[in-house]
Motif scaffolding. Structure first.
Motif, PDB file in Angstrom:
ATOM      1  N   GLU A  41       0.878  -1.225   0.081  1.00  0.00           N
ATOM      2  CA  GLU A  41      -0.105   0.048   0.043  1.00  0.00           C
ATOM      3  C   GLU A  41       0.866   1.074  -0.043  1.00  0.00           C
ATOM      4  O   GLU A  41       0.439   2.107  -0.931  1.00  0.00           O
ATOM      5  N   LYS A  42       1.997   1.150   0.840  1.00  0.00           N
ATOM      6  CA  LYS A  42       2.826   2.298   0.885  1.00  0.00           C
ATOM      7  C   LYS A  42       3.448   2.696  -0.504  1.00  0.00           C
ATOM      8  O   LYS A  42       3.416   3.777  -1.007  1.00  0.00           O
ATOM      9  N   ALA A  43       3.773   1.445  -1.256  1.00  0.00           N
ATOM     10  CA  ALA A  43       4.537   1.551  -2.440  1.00  0.00           C
ATOM     11  C   ALA A  43       3.455   2.093  -3.578  1.00  0.00           C
ATOM     12  O   ALA A  43       3.875   3.271  -4.378  1.00  0.00           O
ATOM     13  N   MET A  44       2.279   2.032  -3.547  1.00  0.00           N
ATOM     14  CA  MET A  44       1.321   2.371  -4.387  1.00  0.00           C
ATOM     15  C   MET A  44       0.980   3.954  -4.145  1.00  0.00           C
ATOM     16  O   MET A  44       0.960   4.642  -5.101  1.00  0.00           O
ATOM     17  N   ILE A  45       0.772   4.175  -2.721  1.00  0.00           N
ATOM     18  CA  ILE A  45       0.740   5.715  -2.592  1.00  0.00           C
ATOM     19  C   ILE A  45       1.936   6.524  -3.175  1.00  0.00           C
ATOM     20  O   ILE A  45       1.746   7.742  -3.398  1.00  0.00           O
ATOM     21  N   GLU A  46       3.045   6.063  -2.617  1.00  0.00           N
ATOM     22  CA  GLU A  46       4.281   6.871  -2.965  1.00  0.00           C
ATOM     23  C   GLU A  46       4.414   6.885  -4.159  1.00  0.00           C
ATOM     24  O   GLU A  46       5.282   7.926  -4.879  1.00  0.00           O
ATOM     25  N   PRO A  96      -8.125   8.852 -17.665  1.00  0.00           N
ATOM     26  CA  PRO A  96      -6.770   9.576 -17.368  1.00  0.00           C
ATOM     27  C   PRO A  96      -5.991   9.203 -16.407  1.00  0.00           C
ATOM     28  O   PRO A  96      -6.488   8.602 -15.139  1.00  0.00           O
ATOM     29  N   LEU A  97      -4.627   9.314 -16.301  1.00  0.00           N
ATOM     30  CA  LEU A  97      -3.686   9.308 -15.356  1.00  0.00           C
ATOM     31  C   LEU A  97      -3.831  10.321 -14.134  1.00  0.00           C
ATOM     32  O   LEU A  97      -3.890  11.399 -14.520  1.00  0.00           O
ATOM     33  N   ASN A 102       3.216  13.285 -10.008  1.00  0.00           N
ATOM     34  CA  ASN A 102       4.236  12.584 -10.559  1.00  0.00           C
ATOM     35  C   ASN A 102       4.023  12.440 -12.197  1.00  0.00           C
ATOM     36  O   ASN A 102       3.406  11.528 -12.644  1.00  0.00           O
ATOM     37  N   LYS A 103       4.830  13.402 -12.668  1.00  0.00           N
ATOM     38  CA  LYS A 103       4.722  13.635 -14.230  1.00  0.00           C
ATOM     39  C   LYS A 103       5.395  12.403 -15.020  1.00  0.00           C
ATOM     40  O   LYS A 103       5.040  12.371 -16.235  1.00  0.00           O
ATOM     41  N   ASP A 104       5.869  11.514 -14.255  1.00  0.00           N
ATOM     42  CA  ASP A 104       6.720  10.488 -15.150  1.00  0.00           C
ATOM     43  C   ASP A 104       5.774   9.236 -14.826  1.00  0.00           C
ATOM     44  O   ASP A 104       6.108   7.976 -15.354  1.00  0.00           O
ATOM     45  N   LEU A 105       4.668   9.230 -14.219  1.00  0.00           N
ATOM     46  CA  LEU A 105       3.501   8.113 -14.025  1.00  0.00           C
ATOM     47  C   LEU A 105       3.150   7.549 -15.548  1.00  0.00           C
ATOM     48  O   LEU A 105       2.909   8.430 -16.300  1.00  0.00           O
ATOM     49  N   LYS A 106       3.379   6.243 -15.602  1.00  0.00           N
ATOM     50  CA  LYS A 106       3.098   5.686 -16.794  1.00  0.00           C
ATOM     51  C   LYS A 106       1.695   4.760 -16.820  1.00  0.00           C
ATOM     52  O   LYS A 106       1.772   3.883 -16.032  1.00  0.00           O
ATOM     53  N   ARG A 107       1.149   4.841 -17.934  1.00  0.00           N
ATOM     54  CA  ARG A 107      -0.092   3.741 -17.939  1.00  0.00           C
ATOM     55  C   ARG A 107       0.359   2.417 -18.149  1.00  0.00           C
ATOM     56  O   ARG A 107       1.356   2.093 -18.783  1.00  0.00           O
ATOM     57  N   ASP A 108      -0.220   1.359 -17.505  1.00  0.00           N
ATOM     58  CA  ASP A 108       0.148  -0.018 -17.814  1.00  0.00           C
ATOM     59  C   ASP A 108       0.018  -0.480 -18.958  1.00  0.00           C
ATOM     60  O   ASP A 108      -1.078  -0.138 -19.666  1.00  0.00           O
ATOM     61  N   PRO A 118      -4.286   0.927  -8.798  1.00  0.00           N
ATOM     62  CA  PRO A 118      -5.340   1.536  -9.019  1.00  0.00           C
ATOM     63  C   PRO A 118      -5.307   3.004  -8.770  1.00  0.00           C
ATOM     64  O   PRO A 118      -6.059   3.718  -9.444  1.00  0.00           O
ATOM     65  N   LEU A 119      -4.601   3.531  -7.701  1.00  0.00           N
ATOM     66  CA  LEU A 119      -4.299   4.932  -7.483  1.00  0.00           C
ATOM     67  C   LEU A 119      -3.888   5.740  -8.532  1.00  0.00           C
ATOM     68  O   LEU A 119      -3.743   7.051  -8.504  1.00  0.00           O
ATOM     69  N   LYS A 120      -3.214   5.053  -9.756  1.00  0.00           N
ATOM     70  CA  LYS A 120      -2.641   5.866 -10.676  1.00  0.00           C
ATOM     71  C   LYS A 120      -3.395   6.298 -11.569  1.00  0.00           C
ATOM     72  O   LYS A 120      -3.138   7.234 -12.492  1.00  0.00           O
ATOM     73  N   TYR A 121      -4.668   6.009 -11.718  1.00  0.00           N
ATOM     74  CA  TYR A 121      -5.778   6.366 -12.512  1.00  0.00           C
ATOM     75  C   TYR A 121      -6.861   7.295 -11.837  1.00  0.00           C
ATOM     76  O   TYR A 121      -7.049   6.992 -10.734  1.00  0.00           O
TER      77      TYR A 121
END
Length: 153
Positions: A41-46, A96-97, A102-108, A118-121
């Motif tokens: 969970e921490k990894a997803m949030i961070e 949308p992402l 985090n501007k470097d976030l990438k779509r799976d 799921p927090l990425k979306y």
């Protein structure tokens, strides 16, 4: 009087807590939101909040509780290979992402259930309704249950 005495212990030993979210609406939280965050969970949030994680999530007790409730109780990822029982829903690729922090976030590109965040979306996490999203080119679906609906466990 006997009925009252039977109900009284239930009031004290309830498995849920109640709290108001930022919109002032009372939400019923299952007991599991009191447990500390897991490593996953921490990894997803961070991954999503990056340098703003402490300020926006960890230092905001109510938002942290909402995120725990979301991850532990309200998001369900399931597989349904029967076209007759599949729910209609928006495609994940049309969502949308959430890359504000985090501007470097990438779509799976390829769906991996073990590593999916799921927090990425920008899913409708805090809407009144329950929403379903289909993960493109798969028989997997993401269901986000409304925070205003009692969660059955």
């Amino acid at each position: 009087m006997k009925k009252f005495l039977l109900v009284l212990p239930l009031l004290f030993f309830s498995i849920a807590t109640f709290s108001q979210n930022k919109s002032g609406i009372t939400i019923q939280y299952p007991e599991n939101v009191e447990a500390p965050l897991t490593k996953e969970e921490k990894a997803m949030i961070e991954e999503v909040y990056q340098s703003k994680t402490k300020e926006l999530v960890y230092d905001d007790e109510q938002f942290l509780k909402d995120i725990k409730h979301l991850l532990r109780n309200r998001i369900t990822i399931y597989q349904d290979s029967n076209p007759k029982t599949q729910k209609k829903g928006m495609l994940l690729s049309d969502t949308p992402l959430f890359n504000k922090h985090n501007k470097d976030l990438k779509r799976d590109v390829d769906f991996d259930l073990k590593n999916f965040n799921p927090l990425k979306y920008e899913l409708d996490f805090f809407a009144n309704g329950t929403y379903v999203y289909r993960i493109d080119n798969t028989d997997y679906f993401i269901q986000v249950t409304s925070q205003h609906r009692k969660i059955k466990k």
